[in-house]
Design a protein around this motif. Structure first.
Motif, PDB file in Angstrom:
ATOM      1  N   ALA A   1       0.814  -1.193   0.000  1.00  0.00           N
ATOM      2  CA  ALA A   1       0.000   0.000   0.000  1.00  0.00           C
ATOM      3  C   ALA A   1       0.861   1.262   0.000  1.00  0.00           C
ATOM      4  CB  ALA A   1      -0.936  -0.017   1.194  1.00  0.00           C
ATOM      5  N   LYS A   2       2.026   1.186   0.641  1.00  0.00           N
ATOM      6  CA  LYS A   2       2.902   2.360   0.694  1.00  0.00           C
ATOM      7  C   LYS A   2       3.631   2.595  -0.627  1.00  0.00           C
ATOM      8  CE  LYS A   2       4.188   1.071   5.307  1.00  0.00           C
ATOM      9  NZ  LYS A   2       5.312   0.718   6.126  1.00  0.00           N
ATOM     10  N   THR A   3       3.709   1.584  -1.458  1.00  0.00           N
ATOM     11  CA  THR A   3       4.507   1.659  -2.674  1.00  0.00           C
ATOM     12  C   THR A   3       4.134   2.833  -3.563  1.00  0.00           C
ATOM     13  OG1 THR A   3       4.675  -0.732  -2.610  1.00  0.00           O
ATOM     14  CG2 THR A   3       5.342   0.337  -4.642  1.00  0.00           C
ATOM     15  N   ILE A   9      -3.549  -1.583  -2.500  1.00  0.00           N
ATOM     16  CA  ILE A   9      -2.690  -2.758  -2.624  1.00  0.00           C
ATOM     17  C   ILE A   9      -2.807  -3.270  -4.053  1.00  0.00           C
ATOM     18  CG2 ILE A   9      -2.311  -5.139  -1.866  1.00  0.00           C
ATOM     19  CD1 ILE A   9      -3.307  -4.230   0.912  1.00  0.00           C
ATOM     20  N   ASN A  11      -1.713  -6.175  -6.632  1.00  0.00           N
ATOM     21  CA  ASN A  11      -1.157  -7.533  -6.673  1.00  0.00           C
ATOM     22  C   ASN A  11       0.231  -7.531  -7.286  1.00  0.00           C
ATOM     23  OD1 ASN A  11      -3.414  -8.699  -5.542  1.00  0.00           O
ATOM     24  ND2 ASN A  11      -4.310  -9.270  -7.502  1.00  0.00           N
ATOM     25  N   SER A  14       2.758  -4.625  -4.617  1.00  0.00           N
ATOM     26  CA  SER A  14       2.755  -4.418  -3.167  1.00  0.00           C
ATOM     27  C   SER A  14       3.464  -5.570  -2.463  1.00  0.00           C
ATOM     28  CB  SER A  14       1.324  -4.281  -2.645  1.00  0.00           C
ATOM     29  OG  SER A  14       0.697  -3.162  -3.240  1.00  0.00           O
ATOM     30  N   CYS A  15       3.295  -6.780  -2.968  1.00  0.00           N
ATOM     31  CA  CYS A  15       3.949  -7.951  -2.371  1.00  0.00           C
ATOM     32  C   CYS A  15       5.467  -7.807  -2.450  1.00  0.00           C
ATOM     33  CB  CYS A  15       3.539  -9.226  -3.088  1.00  0.00           C
ATOM     34  SG  CYS A  15       1.761  -9.517  -3.107  1.00  0.00           S
ATOM     35  N   CYS A  18       6.847  -5.039  -0.124  1.00  0.00           N
ATOM     36  CA  CYS A  18       6.808  -5.394   1.289  1.00  0.00           C
ATOM     37  C   CYS A  18       7.814  -6.501   1.610  1.00  0.00           C
ATOM     38  CB  CYS A  18       5.404  -5.831   1.683  1.00  0.00           C
ATOM     39  SG  CYS A  18       5.197  -6.128   3.447  1.00  0.00           S
TER      40      CYS A  18
END
Length: 186
Positions: A1-3, A9, A11, A14-15, A18
């Motif tokens: 979400a911060k990206t 988020i 797919n 975001s993964c 993080c």
């Protein structure tokens, strides 16, 4: 979400952002602690699947080291020697996907980028803009005269995006299909 800075988020993106160190080891196993009431065979299977914390930590550490080596190998050609050595020595890893995606998604597009994304030369686009009122209505005159459009406008919109409308006007394909432009062959 911060990206991307918007709390959404996405797919994959975001993964990756993080999990920039690989698996995240700061978690609490709630499965093994809750299996006591299960039948013997179910407990045996659960213990086999959900390892004791020391065994799990060892696997996580192996995964993080394998991830570190792969990331360093993949970005080594794009960073300076000092950064590579710092990363190899246990320094902070550089996660390249988030910054590149953010730069792409919040970018502005000038005439060079617009032509490239349409897959045509700038000269072809200039000529097309001078003849097609549809491209003028989309704002291409301003873009060709040094203006820009932002990524969100370029690739979204009600119905067809600006990109799709331009591609359709230029006969570069049919939006929503894989039909090639007549002059490009099949």
């Amino acid at each position: 979400a911060k990206t991307l800075g918007n709390g959404i988020i996405v797919n994959g993106l975001s993964c990756i952002a993080c999990h920039k160190q690989g698996l995240i080891e700061d978690f609490r196993d709630s499965v093994r602690s809750g299996i006591d009431g299960l039948p013997l065979e179910a407990r045996r299977i659960a213990r086999k699947i959900y390892l004791d914390r020391p065994e799990l930590d060892e696997l996580i550490n192996e995964d993080q080291e394998r991830y570190r080596r792969a990331l360093i190998r993949s970005i080594a050609p794009f960073v300076d020697e000092e950064t590579r050595e710092s990363m190899k020595g246990g320094g902070s890893l550089i996660e390249p996907i988030g910054p590149v995606a953010k730069r792409f998604l919040v970018s502005t597009l000038d005439r060079t980028t617009v032509a490239a994304e349409l897959g045509i030369a700038i000269e072809q686009l200039e000529s097309a803009v001078s003849f097609h009122s549809g491209l003028k209505r989309l704002g291409f005159t301003a873009i060709m005269n040094g203006g820009t459009t932002n990524r969100e406008i370029w690739q979204s919109g009600a119905g067809m995006s600006m990109y799709q409308k331009a591609a359709s006007i230029l006969h570069l394909g049919t939006p929503g299909s894989f039909q090639a432009a007549p002059w490009r062959g099949r």
